[in-house]
Design a protein around this motif. Structure first.
Motif, PDB file in Angstrom:
ATOM      1  N   GLU A 315       0.831  -1.205   0.000  1.00 19.63           N
ATOM      2  CA  GLU A 315       0.000   0.000   0.000  1.00 19.63           C
ATOM      3  C   GLU A 315       0.864   1.253   0.000  1.00 19.63           C
ATOM      4  O   GLU A 315       0.575   2.223  -0.715  1.00 19.63           O
ATOM      5  N   GLY A 316       1.942   1.244   0.781  1.00 20.31           N
ATOM      6  CA  GLY A 316       2.862   2.375   0.753  1.00 20.31           C
ATOM      7  C   GLY A 316       3.483   2.550  -0.618  1.00 20.31           C
ATOM      8  O   GLY A 316       3.663   3.676  -1.105  1.00 20.31           O
ATOM      9  N   ALA A 317       3.794   1.434  -1.275  1.00 25.41           N
ATOM     10  CA  ALA A 317       4.418   1.498  -2.604  1.00 25.41           C
ATOM     11  C   ALA A 317       3.465   2.084  -3.646  1.00 25.41           C
ATOM     12  O   ALA A 317       3.869   2.923  -4.462  1.00 25.41           O
ATOM     13  N   VAL A 318       2.190   1.659  -3.638  1.00 22.78           N
ATOM     14  CA  VAL A 318       1.270   2.196  -4.647  1.00 22.78           C
ATOM     15  C   VAL A 318       0.928   3.657  -4.349  1.00 22.78           C
ATOM     16  O   VAL A 318       0.651   4.435  -5.275  1.00 22.78           O
ATOM     17  N   LEU A 319       0.961   4.056  -3.080  1.00 23.70           N
ATOM     18  CA  LEU A 319       0.778   5.472  -2.766  1.00 23.70           C
ATOM     19  C   LEU A 319       1.965   6.301  -3.241  1.00 23.70           C
ATOM     20  O   LEU A 319       1.834   7.502  -3.486  1.00 23.70           O
ATOM     21  N   GLN A 320       3.101   5.641  -3.422  1.00 22.75           N
ATOM     22  CA  GLN A 320       4.257   6.283  -4.039  1.00 22.75           C
ATOM     23  C   GLN A 320       4.186   6.182  -5.564  1.00 22.75           C
ATOM     24  O   GLN A 320       5.068   6.661  -6.245  1.00 22.75           O
ATOM     25  N   SER A 321       3.146   5.543  -6.062  1.00 21.76           N
ATOM     26  CA  SER A 321       2.844   5.348  -7.489  1.00 21.76           C
ATOM     27  C   SER A 321       3.645   4.240  -8.152  1.00 21.76           C
ATOM     28  O   SER A 321       3.698   4.151  -9.371  1.00 21.76           O
ATOM     29  N   PHE A 322       4.260   3.340  -7.367  1.00 20.24           N
ATOM     30  CA  PHE A 322       4.809   2.117  -7.933  1.00 20.24           C
ATOM     31  C   PHE A 322       3.639   1.222  -8.354  1.00 20.24           C
ATOM     32  O   PHE A 322       2.623   1.173  -7.667  1.00 20.24           O
ATOM     33  N   PRO A 323       3.768   0.488  -9.455  1.00 17.13           N
ATOM     34  CA  PRO A 323       2.710  -0.455  -9.834  1.00 17.13           C
ATOM     35  C   PRO A 323       2.646  -1.608  -8.848  1.00 17.13           C
ATOM     36  O   PRO A 323       3.604  -1.890  -8.124  1.00 17.13           O
ATOM     37  N   LYS A 324       1.510  -2.300  -8.848  1.00 16.11           N
ATOM     38  CA  LYS A 324       1.311  -3.376  -7.878  1.00 16.11           C
ATOM     39  C   LYS A 324       2.239  -4.568  -8.111  1.00 16.11           C
ATOM     40  O   LYS A 324       2.419  -5.390  -7.212  1.00 16.11           O
ATOM     41  N   ASN A 325       2.805  -4.680  -9.304  1.00 14.38           N
ATOM     42  CA  ASN A 325       3.700  -5.812  -9.559  1.00 14.38           C
ATOM     43  C   ASN A 325       5.172  -5.393  -9.613  1.00 14.38           C
ATOM     44  O   ASN A 325       6.000  -6.131 -10.136  1.00 14.38           O
ATOM     45  N   TYR A 326       5.478  -4.227  -9.076  1.00 12.89           N
ATOM     46  CA  TYR A 326       6.888  -3.841  -8.951  1.00 12.89           C
ATOM     47  C   TYR A 326       7.525  -4.756  -7.917  1.00 12.89           C
ATOM     48  O   TYR A 326       6.971  -4.980  -6.835  1.00 12.89           O
ATOM     49  N   ILE A 327       8.680  -5.290  -8.228  1.00 13.71           N
ATOM     50  CA  ILE A 327       9.312  -6.297  -7.373  1.00 13.71           C
ATOM     51  C   ILE A 327      10.343  -5.645  -6.455  1.00 13.71           C
ATOM     52  O   ILE A 327      11.259  -4.952  -6.930  1.00 13.71           O
ATOM     53  N   PHE A 328      10.200  -5.869  -5.172  1.00 12.56           N
ATOM     54  CA  PHE A 328      11.167  -5.363  -4.195  1.00 12.56           C
ATOM     55  C   PHE A 328      11.955  -6.543  -3.623  1.00 12.56           C
ATOM     56  O   PHE A 328      11.382  -7.437  -3.008  1.00 12.56           O
ATOM     57  N   LYS A 329      13.252  -6.535  -3.850  1.00 14.75           N
ATOM     58  CA  LYS A 329      14.128  -7.600  -3.358  1.00 14.75           C
ATOM     59  C   LYS A 329      14.852  -7.084  -2.118  1.00 14.75           C
ATOM     60  O   LYS A 329      15.944  -6.516  -2.202  1.00 14.75           O
ATOM     61  N   THR A 330      14.222  -7.243  -0.970  1.00 12.62           N
ATOM     62  CA  THR A 330      14.788  -6.719   0.268  1.00 12.62           C
ATOM     63  C   THR A 330      14.665  -7.777   1.365  1.00 12.62           C
ATOM     64  O   THR A 330      14.055  -8.823   1.170  1.00 12.62           O
ATOM     65  N   THR A 331      15.236  -7.470   2.520  1.00  6.40           N
ATOM     66  CA  THR A 331      15.348  -8.482   3.573  1.00  6.40           C
ATOM     67  C   THR A 331      14.506  -8.215   4.809  1.00  6.40           C
ATOM     68  O   THR A 331      14.441  -9.045   5.709  1.00  6.40           O
ATOM     69  N   SER A 332      13.850  -7.051   4.895  1.00  2.00           N
ATOM     70  CA  SER A 332      13.070  -6.740   6.091  1.00  2.00           C
ATOM     71  C   SER A 332      12.046  -5.667   5.776  1.00  2.00           C
ATOM     72  O   SER A 332      12.120  -4.976   4.750  1.00  2.00           O
ATOM     73  N   ILE A 333      11.068  -5.524   6.673  1.00  2.00           N
ATOM     74  CA  ILE A 333      10.074  -4.466   6.524  1.00  2.00           C
ATOM     75  C   ILE A 333      10.757  -3.102   6.496  1.00  2.00           C
ATOM     76  O   ILE A 333      10.456  -2.251   5.654  1.00  2.00           O
ATOM     77  N   ALA A 334      11.688  -2.887   7.416  1.00  2.00           N
ATOM     78  CA  ALA A 334      12.356  -1.582   7.512  1.00  2.00           C
ATOM     79  C   ALA A 334      13.138  -1.263   6.247  1.00  2.00           C
ATOM     80  O   ALA A 334      13.098  -0.128   5.752  1.00  2.00           O
ATOM     81  N   ASN A 335      13.851  -2.245   5.696  1.00  2.00           N
ATOM     82  CA  ASN A 335      14.640  -2.004   4.483  1.00  2.00           C
ATOM     83  C   ASN A 335      13.740  -1.717   3.291  1.00  2.00           C
ATOM     84  O   ASN A 335      14.047  -0.853   2.457  1.00  2.00           O
ATOM     85  N   THR A 336      12.645  -2.448   3.191  1.00  2.00           N
ATOM     86  CA  THR A 336      11.716  -2.226   2.082  1.00  2.00           C
ATOM     87  C   THR A 336      11.084  -0.843   2.187  1.00  2.00           C
ATOM     88  O   THR A 336      10.996  -0.108   1.198  1.00  2.00           O
ATOM     89  N   ALA A 337      10.637  -0.494   3.389  1.00  5.11           N
ATOM     90  CA  ALA A 337      10.013   0.814   3.591  1.00  5.11           C
ATOM     91  C   ALA A 337      10.989   1.947   3.312  1.00  5.11           C
ATOM     92  O   ALA A 337      10.603   2.989   2.763  1.00  5.11           O
ATOM     93  N   ARG A 338      12.242   1.748   3.665  1.00  5.69           N
ATOM     94  CA  ARG A 338      13.253   2.773   3.402  1.00  5.69           C
ATOM     95  C   ARG A 338      13.415   2.994   1.898  1.00  5.69           C
ATOM     96  O   ARG A 338      13.488   4.131   1.417  1.00  5.69           O
ATOM     97  N   MET A 339      13.471   1.904   1.147  1.00  5.46           N
ATOM     98  CA  MET A 339      13.621   2.015  -0.304  1.00  5.46           C
ATOM     99  C   MET A 339      12.404   2.695  -0.931  1.00  5.46           C
ATOM    100  O   MET A 339      12.539   3.554  -1.806  1.00  5.46           O
ATOM    101  N   ILE A 340      11.222   2.328  -0.459  1.00  6.24           N
ATOM    102  CA  ILE A 340       9.997   2.929  -0.993  1.00  6.24           C
ATOM    103  C   ILE A 340       9.909   4.404  -0.615  1.00  6.24           C
ATOM    104  O   ILE A 340       9.639   5.269  -1.450  1.00  6.24           O
ATOM    105  N   GLY A 341      10.133   4.714   0.655  1.00  8.90           N
ATOM    106  CA  GLY A 341       9.995   6.094   1.125  1.00  8.90           C
ATOM    107  C   GLY A 341      11.003   7.051   0.526  1.00  8.90           C
ATOM    108  O   GLY A 341      10.711   8.229   0.329  1.00  8.90           O
TER     109      GLY A 341
END
Length: 365
Positions: A315-341
């Motif tokens: 949900e954070g990613a699509v609010l950043q306007s990433f498509p729903k099938n954009y692939i995030f290759k990360t290791t934790s919630i915090a790391n993924t959120a950091r990349m998105i934010g």
């Protein structure tokens, strides 16, 4: 058409525009530009943690793991077979911006990043590309001499570039989120200053999340092991009780400000300051700025408009306007959120790319 299909419009086949994305991170800027018809030939970043995400989504580009302070212009020229004074070349510099942010961050940790714009300028001067793009926090403009922005603008104007720079609200450019970003677009192809192209419709939270958009109801602590990543941080019992009392659709912590056992100590009996903290998003407004801590309700208005939880990673990613099938290759919630934010919202990047493509086509006529 699949959401992450690279859109090749007619402008691309005519112009042959190609870009190198400095400080590319997980690829937000690259993805938006490629959707406008600009070929991304390389992304450069010193953070190995973003390499797999970038490669998974920007498949036409080479990922170059390098610290820009150590990267030589001639080495990049050889590696990518770049030419100087190439009208079709776009150089992009979206350097990490924490040092110049107006948000209260630890400036000691980000001090090493404060001169990145000056390092990017080396490559602009060496290659003299057709186009230059810089995207950053508004603070880079208020501190434009210290950040190196003044020097770059002066050099561009001296070398016959037409330079647009301003602070833009990304919700006007197809991003369902309030976010202000400094953007510079310089070109030496035409005599026209070019700016990002605005969208016809302003999107809201309702337009991109919720059941109608493929987001099932989930509980706090939900772990989604699929690439969809509808993963939600857990909640302490006290925060569950707080959300139960918080009004749906835009409610705030004011609902329990006078309840001794629920009001956060720093906000007790305070109904004025920091009202967004622990608050819910509104369905029919753009979201607040998606920060690197959007998975936590204690860090802003990041609670779901209706469900009793924080918004999920997707949900954070699509609010950043990433498509729903954009692939995030990360290791934790915090790391993924950091990349998105930290990302440049792809739809905003696309509006920049559309402006460049349009300008280039007109200049070629």
């Amino acid at each position: 058409m699949p959401e992450n299909t690279i859109l090749k419009n007619n402008y691309h086949s005519i112009t042959g525009l190609k870009a190198v994305d400095f400080f590319c991170s997980g690829g937000g800027m690259s993805y938006g530009l490629q959707n406008s018809g600009i070929e991304i030939i390389a992304g450069i970043d010193f953070d190995k943690n973003c390499e797999q995400t970038y490669k998974a989504n920007i498949k036409t580009a080479e990922f170059i793991l390098a610290d820009v302070f150590d990267l030589k212009e001639s080495d990049l020229e050889t590696k990518l077979s770049l030419k100087k004074n190439d009208d079709n070349l776009v150089l992009i510099g979206c350097s990490p911006c924490q040092f110049w942010s107006i948000i209260n961050t630890d400036k000691k940790k980000s001090k090493d990043t404060k001169n990145l714009l000056k390092e990017f300028r080396r490559f602009v001067e060496y290659f003299t590309p057709g186009y230059v793009v810089v995207e950053n926090v508004p603070g880079v403009l208020t501190k434009k001499r210290e950040s190196g922005l003044s020097g770059l603008i002066n050099w561009l104007k001296k070398n016959k570039y037409k330079v647009h720079y301003d602070v833009h609200e990304v919700s006007e450019y197809g991003v369902p989120q309030h976010r202000k970003r400094f953007t510079l677009i310089a070109n030496r192809i035409t005599k026209k200053k070019i700016a990002p192209i605005k969208s016809e419709k302003r999107l809201t939270v309702r337009d991109v999340i919720g059941l109608a958009n493929g987001f099932p109801n989930v509980n706090p602590g939900n772990k989604d092991q699929s690439d969809f990543m509808h993963t939600v941080a857990g909640l302490e019992d006290i925060n569950k009780k707080r959300l139960l009392l918080t009004d749906k659709n835009g409610g705030t912590r004011i609902a329990y400000a006078d309840i001794e056992e629920l009001a956060p100590k720093c906000h007790k009996n305070d109904s004025i300051n920091f009202k967004d903290t622990y608050g819910r998003m509104w369905w029919d407004r753009p979201s607040p700025t998606i920060t690197t801590k959007f998975f936590s309700i204690s860090n802003g208005r990041f609670a779901h408009p209706e469900e009793d939880r924080a918004i999920s990673l997707r949900e954070g990613a699509v609010l950043q306007s990433f498509p729903k099938n954009y692939i995030f290759k990360t290791t934790s919630i915090a790391n993924t959120a950091r990349m998105i934010g930290n990302a440049v919202p792809p739809k905003y990047a696309e509006s920049i790319g559309n402006a460049i493509v349009q300008n280039h086509r007109n200049g070629a006529v």
